[in-house]
Design an enzyme around this catalytic site. Sequence first.
Site, PDB file in Angstrom:
ATOM      1  N   SER A  45     -13.174  16.393  19.635  1.00 25.65           N
ATOM      2  CA  SER A  45     -13.376  15.443  20.733  1.00 25.65           C
ATOM      3  C   SER A  45     -13.723  14.094  20.126  1.00 25.65           C
ATOM      4  CB  SER A  45     -14.504  15.917  21.656  1.00 25.65           C
ATOM      5  OG  SER A  45     -14.176  17.168  22.232  1.00 25.65           O
ATOM      6  N   TYR A  46     -12.834  13.124  20.323  1.00 24.02           N
ATOM      7  CA  TYR A  46     -13.020  11.772  19.783  1.00 24.02           C
ATOM      8  C   TYR A  46     -13.741  10.915  20.816  1.00 24.02           C
ATOM      9  CZ  TYR A  46      -9.829  12.730  15.939  1.00 24.02           C
ATOM     10  OH  TYR A  46      -9.241  13.242  14.806  1.00 24.02           O
ATOM     11  N   PHE A  47     -14.748  10.179  20.359  1.00 23.24           N
ATOM     12  CA  PHE A  47     -15.532   9.314  21.234  1.00 23.24           C
ATOM     13  C   PHE A  47     -15.415   7.869  20.778  1.00 23.24           C
ATOM     14  CE2 PHE A  47     -17.291  13.445  21.962  1.00 23.24           C
ATOM     15  CZ  PHE A  47     -17.659  13.436  23.300  1.00 23.24           C
ATOM     16  N   VAL A 107     -12.212   9.836  24.283  1.00 23.96           N
ATOM     17  CA  VAL A 107     -10.937   9.129  24.399  1.00 23.96           C
ATOM     18  C   VAL A 107      -9.752  10.002  24.003  1.00 23.96           C
ATOM     19  CG1 VAL A 107     -11.948   6.831  24.138  1.00 23.96           C
ATOM     20  CG2 VAL A 107     -11.212   8.089  22.093  1.00 23.96           C
TER      21      VAL A 107
END
EC number: 4.6.1.1
Length: 191
Positions: A45-47, A107
């Site tokens: 999970s990219y933030f 994102v």
Amino acid sequence: MSSQHFQGRFEVEFKYRLSDVDAFTCALAALNPEVMLEDNQEQDSYFDTPEHSLAAEGKSLVIRTMQPSGIQLWIVKGPEADRCEAVNITDADKAASMLRTLGYRQVLAISKRRSIYFVGPFHVTRDHLEGIGDFAELAIMTDDEALLPDYRQQLQDLATRLGLSSAQLETRSYRTLCEQSLTLNSEKVPS
């Protein structure tokens, strides 16, 4: 898990697109690698901020979960190409919640099937990303920036032993590959 393989602020990594997964797996088996894990499902999970300020600075902030191994990691990459730090965490959901509280938002999510092996000081991963393809990553982490050129050469030598060629080299990150795939797929959808 051989934790010494994943310690350091710098990571030398080469990614290769696999056209023949079986041939690669056979070449790897001939080197008698130590198996860390096989066929784990990873969720990255990219933030980033709403303004994508981390991406603009060449940085990635990732929360990774791995099953069935149960490994959970907080990973920061960049801004330099070789810069990568990771730390084990015990509650990925809580970490993601804390990031959202700080104003970050998810994102991108990337799912992959990953196997990790050790060949001497190096870690070798075999990855499958649905709709993207199959890959091998050869890498080593270190705190000693002066060792990076030597490690690059040693990894290229290992690639040759594994039957990998420079024509298979993939310089784009999984993030970039997935974002490009999403863009292509959204352009194909009729409006």
